[in-house]
Design a protein around this motif. Structure first.
Motif, short mmCIF file in Angstrom:
data_model
loop_
_atom_site.label_atom_id
_atom_site.label_comp_id
_atom_site.label_asym_id
_atom_site.label_seq_id
_atom_site.Cartn_x
_atom_site.Cartn_y
_atom_site.Cartn_z
N LEU A 10 0.54 -0.76 -0.07
CA LEU A 10 -0.21 0.17 0.19
C LEU A 10 0.66 1.08 0.05
O LEU A 10 0.79 2.09 -0.44
N LYS A 11 1.81 1.20 1.07
CA LYS A 11 2.51 2.74 1.37
C LYS A 11 3.52 2.29 0.11
O LYS A 11 3.53 4.03 -0.73
N LEU A 12 4.47 1.69 -0.91
CA LEU A 12 5.14 1.68 -1.52
C LEU A 12 4.16 2.34 -2.76
O LEU A 12 4.59 3.23 -3.22
N GLY A 13 3.15 1.42 -2.88
CA GLY A 13 2.93 1.80 -4.65
C GLY A 13 2.33 3.05 -4.37
O GLY A 13 1.87 3.94 -5.69
N THR A 14 1.23 4.05 -3.00
CA THR A 14 0.67 5.38 -3.00
C THR A 14 1.92 6.13 -3.15
O THR A 14 1.89 6.86 -3.66
N PRO A 95 11.21 16.89 -6.26
CA PRO A 95 9.91 15.93 -6.50
C PRO A 95 9.02 16.77 -6.25
O PRO A 95 8.80 17.16 -4.88
N GLN A 96 7.93 16.82 -6.92
CA GLN A 96 6.07 17.50 -6.70
C GLN A 96 5.64 16.29 -6.66
O GLN A 96 5.16 15.42 -6.76
N VAL A 97 5.39 16.56 -4.73
CA VAL A 97 4.44 15.93 -4.22
C VAL A 97 2.70 15.61 -4.60
O VAL A 97 1.98 17.29 -4.64
N ASP A 98 2.14 15.02 -4.97
CA ASP A 98 0.94 15.45 -5.46
C ASP A 98 -0.11 14.66 -3.89
O ASP A 98 -0.22 12.72 -3.83
N ALA A 99 -0.62 15.02 -3.49
CA ALA A 99 -1.19 14.75 -2.55
C ALA A 99 -3.12 14.13 -2.89
O ALA A 99 -4.15 14.70 -2.27
N ARG A 100 -3.24 13.34 -3.78
CA ARG A 100 -4.29 12.81 -3.85
C ARG A 100 -4.87 12.71 -2.94
O ARG A 100 -4.46 12.24 -1.70
N TRP A 101 -6.70 12.59 -2.87
CA TRP A 101 -7.62 11.68 -2.24
C TRP A 101 -7.09 10.46 -1.23
O TRP A 101 -7.33 10.00 -0.52
N TYR A 102 -6.76 9.40 -2.63
CA TYR A 102 -6.59 7.98 -2.40
C TYR A 102 -5.34 8.13 -1.58
O TYR A 102 -5.16 6.58 -0.48
N ALA A 103 -4.26 9.28 -1.96
CA ALA A 103 -3.42 8.53 -0.47
C ALA A 103 -3.71 9.01 0.96
O ALA A 103 -3.23 8.28 1.53
N LEU A 104 -4.61 9.86 0.93
CA LEU A 104 -5.16 10.34 2.60
C LEU A 104 -5.40 9.05 2.99
O LEU A 104 -5.72 8.32 4.10
N VAL A 106 -5.42 5.59 1.91
CA VAL A 106 -4.69 4.68 1.90
C VAL A 106 -3.95 4.42 3.75
O VAL A 106 -3.41 3.89 4.17
N ILE A 107 -3.57 6.53 3.58
CA ILE A 107 -2.83 6.88 5.07
C ILE A 107 -3.98 6.24 6.43
O ILE A 107 -3.84 5.63 7.67
N VAL A 108 -5.15 6.84 6.21
CA VAL A 108 -6.31 5.74 7.37
C VAL A 108 -6.67 4.42 7.14
O VAL A 108 -6.09 3.65 8.75
N VAL A 109 -6.50 3.67 6.54
CA VAL A 109 -6.36 2.18 6.64
C VAL A 109 -5.06 2.58 7.00
O VAL A 109 -4.80 1.45 7.90
N VAL A 110 -3.83 2.66 6.57
CA VAL A 110 -2.68 1.45 7.70
C VAL A 110 -2.94 2.56 9.24
O VAL A 110 -2.30 1.71 10.32
N ILE A 111 -3.21 3.87 9.59
CA ILE A 111 -3.72 3.81 10.53
C ILE A 111 -4.02 3.20 12.00
O ILE A 111 -3.98 2.40 13.03
N LEU A 112 -5.36 2.44 10.51
CA LEU A 112 -6.42 1.68 11.88
C LEU A 112 -5.03 0.23 11.68
O LEU A 112 -5.90 -0.55 12.76
N ILE A 113 -5.03 -0.49 11.08
CA ILE A 113 -4.31 -1.52 11.03
C ILE A 113 -2.73 -0.95 12.15
O ILE A 113 -2.52 -2.42 12.89
N ASP A 114 -2.00 -0.48 11.85
CA ASP A 114 -1.05 -0.06 13.59
C ASP A 114 -1.57 -0.33 14.50
O ASP A 114 -1.24 -0.24 15.66
N VAL A 115 -2.84 0.94 14.58
CA VAL A 115 -3.89 0.61 16.00
C VAL A 115 -4.19 -1.20 16.54
O VAL A 115 -3.98 -1.22 17.38
N GLY A 116 -4.28 -2.13 15.33
CA GLY A 116 -5.41 -3.32 15.81
C GLY A 116 -3.89 -4.42 16.06
O GLY A 116 -3.86 -4.76 17.45
#
Length: 443
Positions: A10-14, A95-104, A106-116
């Motif tokens: 997830l993180k690498l692709g995004t 490099p130009q950072v493109d903060a798309r909605w799907y990046a956000l 992905v981070i929310v999903v990552v946070i949920l997994i980290d909490v678990g």
């Protein structure tokens, strides 16, 4: 391991799609998570193995070696992230950072997994007192903090602050480095056998509460895989019997284990005070005098800064009082020469028990006694006595018997069995004035 693998993808692709250093640093961090999870899986399996001839204290330190390796991996990952973040902040790369909605998302999903996985690892670490699982919980907790920082950085990028992503990555690196240093320091302390202060204080307090009190001379502690090892030296009265010293050691072991469950406790018992050495030297000097047959009840007392020693001497009963007194004076002189710190020696004279004549009764005279003793021995040991004989003495009828016990029988068990048989014989046949039980190993 499954969670770490999924997060890496997830993180690498995004991160590649959005050019976000924060997400790429988190992907690298998740890569260390996967390695750490593999190390933990291996270490927990090794540490659970029972002690063997090559590892007599068990394999618990495998967990701490694993945790140390995790810390080293975290340090390398954090240094790489710091280097990349500083390069962006100083303008070396743009490099130009493109903060798309799907990046956000992905981070929310990552946070949920980290909490678990942080909660799961922390619960397991507490339940099993596992250093490896505890280090995993810290590792995943740092992921959670880092993921939160990346989310905040991407939100700032969307708001127009282009460098916020690099700052978030640098923040992640600092968190990871701090966690790694703490993790490595704690596990190095265990591997170097640094005394656990809280556990040592708990053990010391438990020992001081023992009644009757024992003298705590030394307490050394170390730990491995959540288990404590304690070496304790206590002092007991020099006149205490072996059984009393053993009972004191058992009391100390129970006290420490009540404060620190499953602790491995080894207790060494020593005689109290420096008086023990004085008594030993005085005892040896007295026995060195001719015609002294036995010395007992040696005691040392300090009176008004003076050291006085008293003892009982057993001498042949046919000596005159004048002869016995001369021997006592010779003993006193010998003790003063051997133990110059003694100011006064007092002796108590006792006659040595004289030999008494005995006669062996005919078997018919003691047939009932033979049957009784053989029955009691059979009931207690399931075997016949090796030898059994009776003697008529001036004191009365005496029974002598020999028991053969298994070669692995402990001395304490043999003594207890002999005492039990003696008591049963005396209880059922009071006419037998004395019972002498000899125990020896079977061939």
């Amino acid at each position: 391991m499954l969670a770490a693998t999924a997060l890496i993808g997830l993180k690498l692709g995004t991160g590649i799609a959005t050019h976000s250093l924060g997400l790429l640093s988190e992907a690298a961090h998740s890569g260390t998570d996967l390695i750490a999870a593999l190390l933990t899986f291996f270490a927990v399996g090794v540490s659970a193995r029972p002690a063997d001839t090559g590892h007599q204290y068990g394999h618990g330190k495998a967990e701490h070696l694993s945790a140390l390796a995790e810390g080293a991996i975290l340090v390398l990952a954090s240094l790489l992230i710091v280097w990349r973040a500083i390069a962006r902040l100083t303008g070396s790369t743009h490099p130009q950072v493109d903060a798309r909605w799907y990046a956000l998302l992905v981070i929310v999903v990552v946070i949920l997994i980290d909490v678990g996985r942080t909660v799961a690892s922390a619960r397991a670490a507490r339940r099993y007192s596992s250093a490896a699982l505890s280090s995993n919980a810290l590792h995943f907790g740092s992921d959670l903090a880092g993921s939160t920082a990346v989310l905040i950085g991407l939100l700032f990028v969307r708001a127009g602050y282009a460098q916020a992503d690099s700052i978030a990555a640098l923040f992640v690196a600092c968190i990871v480095l701090l966690v790694a240093v703490r993790l490595m320091r704690r596990n190095v302390d265990v591997l170097m056998d640094v005394a656990p202060a809280d556990a040592e204080e708990a053990a010391r307090l438990a020992i001081t509460r023992i009644q009757p009190a024992v003298e705590l001379r030394r307490l050394r502690m170390r730990q491995a895989a959540g288990r404590y090892f304690a070496d304790v030296v206590i002092g007991v009265s020099p006149d205490a019997a072996v059984g009393q010293g053993h009972a004191a050691a058992d009391a100390v072991e129970r006290a420490v284990q009540s404060a620190l469950p499953e602790a491995d406790v080894v207790v060494h018992v020593e005689p109290q005070g420096s008086d023990a050495a004085v008594r030993e030297r005085a005892h040896a000097a007295a026995l060195g005098v001719r015609r002294v047959r036995e010395v007992h009840n040696v005691s040392v007392v300090s009176v008004d800064s003076r050291t006085e020693l008293s003892l009982h001497l057993k001498l042949p009963g046919d000596l005159s009082l004048e002869e016995a007194h001369e021997i006592a004076e010779e003993v006193e002189r010998a003790i003063r020469e051997a133990v110059p710190e003694v100011d006064a020696v007092l002796t108590h004279l006792e006659p040595l028990a004289e030999e008494s004549e005995g006669t062996r009764p005919r078997r018919t005279e003691v047939a009932e006694d033979f049957d009784l003793v053989e029955r009691i021995v059979r009931d207690a040991t399931d075997t016949e006595p090796e030898e059994l004989r009776f003697l008529h003495t001036d004191e009365g009828l005496v029974a002598y018997l020999t028991l053969r016990l298994g070669p692995g029988t402990a001395l304490a068990d043999a003594h207890a069995l002999a005492s039990e048989i003696e008591e049963l014989i005396r209880r059922e046949r009071p006419e037998i004035t004395d019972v002498v039980v000899h125990t020896e190993p079977s061939e």
